[in-house]
Design an enzyme around this catalytic site. Structure first.
Site, mmCIF file in Angstrom:
data_model
loop_
_atom_site.group_PDB
_atom_site.id
_atom_site.type_symbol
_atom_site.label_atom_id
_atom_site.label_comp_id
_atom_site.label_asym_id
_atom_site.label_seq_id
_atom_site.Cartn_x
_atom_site.Cartn_y
_atom_site.Cartn_z
ATOM 1 C CB CYS A 28 -0.893 0.051 1.236
ATOM 2 S SG CYS A 28 -1.837 -1.428 1.598
ATOM 3 C CG ASP A 29 2.844 5.092 -1.260
ATOM 4 O OD1 ASP A 29 3.767 4.998 -0.430
ATOM 5 O OD2 ASP A 29 2.546 6.160 -1.823
#
Length: 206
Positions: A75-76
């Protein structure tokens, strides 16, 4: 099958646990600045997806021997405000500048996710995507903002705020997916899992 979260974020882990998934956490250690620098004029969604892919790839390679049957989720998150993409401020003065731009206005919180499925220790499928959610900010007083910054919370989160912590007091509303603002979009993750042939209900704890 194990669900491996390629993130150190306690907020993401809490969202998953509340949604029935006991995830294993493995931090990628990816140099985010280097990944971003290697891209040529990426769009906001391309940037967060590229960072998520890099994190998931590193962790998938790391855990393949110990988690032969697994899905790895990277995730970012970044905030798009005033035409600029911003991540974690790191320093109080940076957080103050961010809030000067955010106060009383709105920004788009972009979250990129990458899912890699491992079978017998080998990558067999991958999927990635992003979500954009509009966040409408309150206008905290100078005293409130200084107190908030002094807690240290806004220094280590994308956009210098949280929705599920102290920063939630200064968020007027969210137009879109709230879980995405916290850091992991449940609808997007479910869709990406389906793309790699995994039903999210099969990952729920008994």
């Amino acid at each position: 099958m194990r669900f491996v979260l390629a993130s150190a974020s306690p907020a993401r882990l809490a969202v998953l646990r509340a949604a029935g998934i006991d995830a294993s956490v493995v931090v990628s250690g990816v140099d985010e600045d280097a990944v971003a620098a290697a891209l040529t004029d990426p769009s906001p969604s391309e940037l967060v997806v590229a960072l998520a892919r890099a994190k998931a790839a590193v962790v998938a390679d790391e855990v393949a021997a110990t988690h032969a049957e697994a899905v790895v989720v990277g995730c970012d998150s970044m905030l798009s405000i005033g035409g600029e993409m911003v991540g974690k401020p790191g320093q109080p003065e940076v957080a103050r500048k961010r809030w000067a731009a955010m106060s009383g206005g709105s920004g788009d919180l972009l979250t990129g996710h990458s899912v890699i499925r491992l079978r017998n220790g080998e990558r067999v499928a991958e999927a990635a995507g992003s979500r954009s959610t509009t966040v409408r900010f309150a206008a905290p007083s100078e005293e409130e903002l200084e107190r908030y910054i002094s807690t240290g919370e806004p220094l280590s989160v994308a956009g210098s705020f949280t929705l599920d912590g102290l920063g939630g007091w200064f968020v007027e509303g969210v137009d879109g997916d709230p879980s995405s603002v916290i850091g992991i979009s449940l609808p997007l993750t479910r869709n990406l899992l389906a793309e790699v042939g995994v039903r999210v209900t099969d990952l729920w704890r008994e």
